[in-house]
Enzyme design. Structure first.
Site, short mmCIF file in Angstrom:
data_model
loop_
_atom_site.label_atom_id
_atom_site.label_comp_id
_atom_site.label_asym_id
_atom_site.label_seq_id
_atom_site.Cartn_x
_atom_site.Cartn_y
_atom_site.Cartn_z
CG ASP A 16 20.07 18.85 60.12
OD1 ASP A 16 19.18 18.62 60.96
OD2 ASP A 16 19.98 18.52 58.92
CB THR B 192 15.74 14.19 60.08
OG1 THR B 192 14.72 13.29 60.47
CG2 THR B 192 15.79 14.29 58.56
CG ASP C 185 17.26 16.59 64.56
OD1 ASP C 185 16.16 16.21 64.97
OD2 ASP C 185 17.46 16.94 63.38
#
Length: 795
Positions: free
Chosen positions: A683, A486, A484
């Site tokens: 996350d 961000t 990912d």
């Protein structure tokens, strides 16, 4: 005609079914009954008095019915009555969701309706993890009785054995026998059951070896204890007693039980991701009906209902805003840190968090139709889709077991036919036992769990938390890393990169816009204020402050009219924007940055860029992984410009932007279908389905609980450098396991022929079962010592 009624007295799904069936027994009536909230939706062809409904449900149980009142739904979740087991559930298994009412099963398994594990009365509530607690209890029993047996057996190696001053050897042998009974026939009896099942189904595995090896050692010890006179003197010690192996039996079984306990602990946490996702959904909502706000259960929301969402509340279901405006944190869906401005006709998603304003929305998707429910289902499906890996020891055992048993049988028959005339059968039996004992998989059983335990401990010290052995094994084989953006590659929060002034007065501009933003609660405004405070900028008083949703803010600072926002705000305040400034802003936007215009007294004089900074360690970690031959691909929910800018900076050859949770999931499934071993690093809640689907899910410890629960590896520092460590650790552990398996089998290959008596015709040497047990123990010591070397691993 359709009417709504409140039902009292229902405690479980069985009650709901009874009431619904009773109401539907009335001619011309179609009833749908819900348990939470306790309501009945009744369609009738002609008016029917409530008393008639009361009569039929009374015949079904102690239930009451009355015309629905919205205030009846203000019952809080903490006041609801917990479901009760079916009356015939004692000693049986049933679905905790009561999907089939009072139906029970004789054997454990899963519910055919919802797929949940069937439970017993003891397994409900706080004892939901009964299987794990049972193993903990059995482990305590095993240790309680095994440790004294081990001490008694090992004391014979001490000069002038102190225990012999208390009792004689024969009595101590009886003590060992009595102490071994709870271990063999209670704490570890399940291993013998599994061994027997593996034999009758011919699905040979490590439990086959454990059952045969420890079982033979135990039976041999029983024969030696009760009938010592049948053994020749070669198999007796200096005191004339037959060597017994109660300690070998109990130690082997207790070590195997320890491995099962550790595995159960991991399995006991597998539903954690689903539980964390379920926490995201609110339990209540505010229904707006005829101008009156009423608190209702989330389960009672219907399509078309108008719902009020107050500041800080979670959006209850998917829908659109019909009244008001606000800023909503949608990071759980998009993964992006910047909240989104919402106005009338904009869509909102269940589980996202409202900002500081109130709005009214219309429900469009409810129940399983909401995006949050779909994410939950995706995590659940992905978690169930993976079959357990076949352990190397188990696959080897399929061939090793019949070979060992065959050698033992051949040993018996050769000795029985060609051995000493008087004791041929005894020699055959003893040597066959020696073969089975030296082949007992104590070292084989330790080979994997010892390396895993040391490796997991080493990882934890280095900030890499690993859930189980499967994660270590698969991480070593990973050849594609999906990451990912961000919060994984980047810091995960908006921050000011720079303030540009066309008049070279950056400090004055920063003071003006920071002063203006001190009155705004928008996250971008907060980033500007934080940036100013870090530079010790003094904030000024602002007059005529105004926040325009979706555009920006404006006000009067130090007698100057200041506006900060997007191009639409510049058009609204009729600010003049020079071509040179416009080109600079467009260039910044193409780099994927969020840019706000700054206008003073009707003229655009600069801009502020806000970005999500790349973590310092991300570039080094990604470069290291790519040098190791791992393909790194970035999947992000952000826009293409931002994704392109990050990919260029990190020299990534592949990325995809605008990805929803389902897109990430499908992308990983596509790679897996191509035969790739995929690791996924993320996350956010939006990463949870992909983390669960990937061969190895890697969560940032700085991320959400859902992501952490869905992953097999968690990086405490939220640093991609942790993936490099995890890869090195997994390689070292798997190499160590292979070394341990070599030690385990080396002693077997060397010792089995000697135990069978191959040296006897040439040197007159026989391997006593006592020596066989010693060799078996030495192989275990070798495995343990080798595994402990992992503690010195350097990253």
């Amino acid at each position: 005609m359709k009417y709504t009624y409140t039902i009292n007295g229902m405690h479980c799904n069985s009650c709901r079914t009874k009431v619904e069936n009773a109401l539907n027994s009335i001619e011309g009536v179609e009833a749908e009954v819900s348990l939470n909230p306790p309501k009945a939706e009744i369609s009738m062809q002609k008016p029917i008095q409530t008393i008639q409904f009361q009569e039929v449900i009374t015949s079904a149980g102690n239930y009451t019915i009355k015309v629905f009142n919205p205030n009846d739904l203000k019952l809080k979740a903490t006041e609801t009555v917990a479901p009760t087991p079916p009356p015939n559930a004692v000693g049986k298994y049933y679905c905790p969701m009561f999907c089939e009412g009072d139906k029970v099963y004789d054997e454990p398994g899963s519910c055919p309706v919802c797929g949940m594990d069937l439970v017993t009365i003891e397994a409900t509530g706080e004892e939901e993890n009964k299987s794990y607690l049972d193993l903990v209890h059995k482990m305590k029993i095993a240790l309680l009785f095994t440790i004294p047996i081990f001490i008694i057996a090992m004391s014979d190696m001490i000069p002038n054995n102190p225990l012999m001053h208390v009792l004689d050897m024969k009595t101590w042998n009886w003590v060992q026998f009595i102490l071994s009974l709870p271990v063999v026939f209670y704490a570890c009896w399940m291993f013998f059951q599994r061994a027997w099942k593996s034999i009758i189904t011919w699905n040979l595995n490590m439990f086959t070896l454990i059952g045969i090896g420890s079982g033979v050692a135990f039976v041999f010890s029983l024969v030696g204890l009760f009938f010592p006179e049948i053994f020749p003197h070669e198999f007796k010690n200096h005191s004339g007693h037959v060597g017994l192996y109660f300690e070998a039996t109990t130690v082997i079984l207790t070590l195997v039980l320890l491995g099962q306990l550790l595995e159960a602990r991991a399995h006991n946490q597998t539903s954690g991701a689903i539980k964390e996702l379920l926490k995201l959904a609110p339990t209540e909502a505010i229904l707006v009906f005829n101008g009156i706000d009423t608190v209702i259960s989330i389960q009672d929301i219907k399509k078309g209902d108008l719902l009020r969402v107050k500041p800080g509340d979670k959006v209850p279901v998917d829908g659109k805003i019909t009244e008001g405006e606000s800023t909503i944190d949608e990071s759980m869906i998009s993964g992006e840190p910047i909240p989104v401005d919402k106005k009338i006709n904009d869509s909102v998603v269940a589980g996202t968090i409202n900002g500081t304003k109130s709005f009214v929305m219309i429900a469009e998707k409810v129940g399983s139709e909401t995006l949050l429910s779909q994410i939950i289902q995706m995590v659940n499906d992905a978690s169930r889709s993976r079959a357990p890996i076949q352990k190397l020891a188990d696959s080897t055992s399929k061939y090793f077991v019949p070979i060992v048993v065959g050698i033992a049988a051949i040993t018996f028959f050769i000795w029985a036919k060609f051995g000493p005339e008087e004791n041929a059968l005894i020699y055959g039996f003893i040597n066959a036992v020696a073969v089975l004992i030296i082949a007992c998989p104590c070292a084989l059983g330790l080979a994997t769990p010892m390396s895993v335990m040391v490796g997991v401990g080493k990882g934890a010290q280095s900030g890499v938390l690993i859930k189980n052995a499967e994660a270590l094994e698969k991480m070593d084989k990973v050849n594609v890393l999906i990451t990912d953006k961000t919060g994984t590659i980047t810091e995960g929060m908006p921050s000011v990169e720079k303030v540009f002034s066309s008049t070279n007065q950056e400090d004055d501009l920063l003071q003006n816009i920071a002063s203006l933003n001190q009155y705004s609660e928008h996250p971008l405004a907060q980033a500007v204020v934080n940036f100013a405070k870090a530079k010790n900028t003094t904030l000024l008083e602002v007059k005529d402050f105004e926040s325009i949703t979706g555009k920006g803010v404006l006000g009067t600072v130090a007698h100057k009219k200041v506006a900060l926002g997007n191009k639409k705000l510049m058009e609204e305040v009729k600010a003049i924007v020079s071509d040179a400034l416009e080109n600079q802003i467009i260039a910044e936007q193409k780099l994927g940055k969020t840019v706000s215009y700054i206008a003073v007294n009707g003229t655009a004089v600069g801009f502020v860029t806000i970005t999500d900074a790349i973590k310092e360690s991300s570039s080094v970690a990604i470069k290291t992984l790519m040098n190791q031959g791992i393909e790194v691909i970035m999947l992000t929910g952000d826009n293409k410009n931002t994704a392109q800018a990050v990919a260029d900076q990190l020299h990534l050859t592949s990325f995809q932007a605008g990805c929803l949770p389902e897109d990430k999931l499908k992308f990983i499934q596509k790679l897996q279908a191509e035969g790739k071993i995929v690791a996924m690093a993320g996350d956010g809640i939006n990463d949870a389905p992909a983390l669960a689907q990937a061969d190895i899910g890697i969560a940032m410890g700085t991320g959400t609980d859902v992501a952490i629960e869905s992953a097999k590896i968690t990086l405490v520092k939220g640093d991609l450098q942790g993936i490099v460590k995890a890869k090195q650790l997994s390689h070292a552990v798997m190499k160590n396991i292979r070394q341990n398996l070599f030690f385990a089998f080396f002693y077997n290959v060397l010792g089995i022929p000697i135990a069978a008596g191959i040296l006897y015709p040439f040197f007159g040497i026989l391997l006593s079962p006592m020596i066989a047990a010693l060799a078996m123990s030495f192989s275990s010591v070798s495995v343990i010592a080798n595994a402990l070397r992992l503690r010195t691993l350097k990253f």
